[in-house]
Enzyme design. Structure first.
Site, PDB file in Angstrom:
ATOM      1  N   SER A   1       3.502  -2.039  10.431  1.00 26.64           N
ATOM      2  CA  SER A   1       4.954  -2.085  10.688  1.00 26.64           C
ATOM      3  C   SER A   1       5.595  -3.412  10.306  1.00 26.64           C
ATOM      4  CB  SER A   1       5.247  -1.727  12.151  1.00 26.64           C
ATOM      5  OG  SER A   1       4.827  -0.401  12.419  1.00 26.64           O
TER       6      SER A   1
ATOM      7  N   ASN B   1       0.870  -1.176   0.000  1.00 26.43           N
ATOM      8  CA  ASN B   1       0.000   0.000   0.000  1.00 26.43           C
ATOM      9  C   ASN B   1       0.907   1.225   0.000  1.00 26.43           C
ATOM     10  OD1 ASN B   1      -1.775   2.058   0.459  1.00 26.43           O
ATOM     11  ND2 ASN B   1      -2.411   1.380   2.509  1.00 26.43           N
TER      12      ASN B   1
ATOM     13  N   LYS C   1       0.161   4.229  -0.279  1.00 27.25           N
ATOM     14  CA  LYS C   1      -0.484   5.424   0.310  1.00 27.25           C
ATOM     15  C   LYS C   1      -0.251   6.627  -0.619  1.00 27.25           C
ATOM     16  CE  LYS C   1      -0.199   3.226   4.760  1.00 27.25           C
ATOM     17  NZ  LYS C   1      -0.073   3.314   6.213  1.00 27.25           N
TER      18      LYS C   1
ATOM     19  N   GLU D   1      -6.896   4.649   7.764  1.00 24.97           N
ATOM     20  CA  GLU D   1      -6.678   6.074   7.466  1.00 24.97           C
ATOM     21  C   GLU D   1      -7.902   6.676   6.794  1.00 24.97           C
ATOM     22  OE1 GLU D   1      -2.969   5.473   5.430  1.00 24.97           O
ATOM     23  OE2 GLU D   1      -2.052   4.945   7.341  1.00 24.97           O
TER      24      GLU D   1
ATOM     25  N   HIS E   1      -9.503   1.164   4.693  1.00 24.77           N
ATOM     26  CA  HIS E   1      -8.254   1.333   5.447  1.00 24.77           C
ATOM     27  C   HIS E   1      -8.515   2.272   6.635  1.00 24.77           C
ATOM     28  CE1 HIS E   1      -4.169   2.491   6.464  1.00 24.77           C
ATOM     29  NE2 HIS E   1      -3.792   1.383   5.837  1.00 24.77           N
TER      30      HIS E   1
ATOM     31  N   GLU F   1      -5.403  -4.920  10.471  1.00 22.41           N
ATOM     32  CA  GLU F   1      -4.407  -3.884  10.709  1.00 22.41           C
ATOM     33  C   GLU F   1      -4.727  -3.161  12.013  1.00 22.41           C
ATOM     34  OE1 GLU F   1      -2.330  -2.629   6.809  1.00 22.41           O
ATOM     35  OE2 GLU F   1      -4.036  -1.323   7.108  1.00 22.41           O
TER      36      GLU F   1
ATOM     37  N   GLY G   1       2.489   2.384  10.862  1.00 16.77           N
ATOM     38  CA  GLY G   1       3.439   3.487  10.742  1.00 16.77           C
ATOM     39  C   GLY G   1       4.111   3.871  12.048  1.00 16.77           C
TER      40      GLY G   1
HETATM   41  P1  13P Z   1       3.067   0.476   7.732  1.00 11.72           P
HETATM   42  O1  13P Z   1       3.576  -0.807   7.134  1.00 11.72           O
HETATM   43  O2  13P Z   1       3.795   1.687   7.252  1.00 11.72           O
HETATM   44  O3  13P Z   1       2.960   0.389   9.224  1.00 11.72           O
HETATM   45  O4  13P Z   1       1.565   0.667   7.180  1.00 11.72           O
HETATM   46  C1  13P Z   1       0.686  -0.388   7.254  1.00 11.72           C
HETATM   47  C2  13P Z   1      -0.519  -0.075   6.466  1.00 11.72           C
HETATM   48  O5  13P Z   1      -1.272   0.817   6.795  1.00 11.72           O
HETATM   49  C3  13P Z   1      -0.761  -0.842   5.233  1.00 11.72           C
HETATM   50  O6  13P Z   1      -2.029  -0.616   4.740  1.00 11.72           O
END
Ligand code: 13P
Length: 253
Positions: free
Chosen positions: A213, A9, A11, A97, A95, A167, A173
């Site tokens: 992560s 992803n 982002k 976010e 997601h 997740e 992150g």
């Molecule tokens: P990270 O791997 O940067 O923690 O992000 C995970 C994520 O949100 C994947 O969709």
């Protein structure tokens, strides 16, 4: 056996040139990879160019979101049908976010999952609790709510196209991944929920990814858990070396 699926992803990172460069590198590195499915989910603006680079490779392409209608006066939105025509087979939906910053709810997530399925896409539906919810011992309740309401109305026959991504929001992150035990516990619970909804044989086939992560250093130990069928990777998917490092460790013997 379930084939592990590793999705990157990206982002809101990578312009078209950067996306093409990263994809070319990965295509080369993954040319002989077996036993794992790999999917790239770049920003919408990169999709067509990335699709061109991916021609002739087994790497899949996915959107990071979609709207639930196929056309109309909805400025800024992207339809499942548009993703399809840009070369996508997958779409990340719900997601955290998007739930946090763009006010997505189980209801909108559900509409998007249904719309993606109707267009022949494979939704990667994200679920997971916040730190506060975990500390209040509400992890299972939150995950149940996300899974059951996100999949409302989804037919058992379509579940072979659905991927669930667990997740935990506190692991995204932050550099703080769930322990393999924490991941397995929730993954097993999700499979149990799917069993109650669709029956054991359907549940046994659904792939459940872990996200939060994931790095080359921790991928192997998380991935060897029984109900962990791959990863949804953010930060570490932005560099070919680290994403490849994760993919290599995800092939189950
Ligand atoms: P990270 O791997 O940067 O923690 O992000 C995970 C994520 O949100 C994947 O969709």
């Amino acid at each position: 056996m379930r084939t592990p699926i590793i999705a990157g992803n990206w982002k809101m990172y990578k312009n078209v040139q950067e996306a093409v460069e990263l994809t070319k590198g990965l295509k080369e590195m993954l040319s002989s990879m077996k036993g794992v499915e790999v999917v790239l989910c770049p920003p919408f603006t990169d999709l067509s160019e990335v699709a061109k680079v991916l021609e002739g490779s087994a790497i899949g392409l996915g959107g990071q979101d979609c709207y639930w209608l196929n056309e109309g006066a909805y400025t800024g939105e992207i339809a499942p049908r548009m993703l399809k025509s840009a070369g996508c087979t997958y779409c990340i939906i719900g997601h955290s976010e998007r739930r946090t910053y763009f006010h997505e709810t189980n209801e909108t997530v559900n509409k998007k999952v249904m719309a993606a399925l109707a267009e022949g896409l494979k939704p990667i539906m994200c679920v997971g609790e916040t730190l506060k919810e975990r500390e209040e011992n509400r992890t299972f309740a939150v995950v149940k709510n996300h899974v059951e309401n996100g999949l409302k109305g989804v037919n058992g026959n379509d579940m072979d196209r659905v991927v669930i991504a667990y997740e935990p929001v506190w692991a995204i992150g932050t550099g703080r991944n769930a322990t393999p035990g924490q991941a397995q516990e929730v993954h097993a619970y999700i499979r149990k929920l799917l069993g109650a909804l669709y029956g054991e044989s359907v549940a046994a086939k659904v792939r459940i990814q872990y996200g939060g992560s994931v790095k080359p250093e921790n991928a192997a130990e998380i991935m060897k858990e029984r109900d962990v069928d791959g990863a949804l990777v953010g930060g570490a998917s932005l560099k070919a070396d680290s994403f490849f490092g994760i993919i290599k460790k995800s092939v189950k013997e």
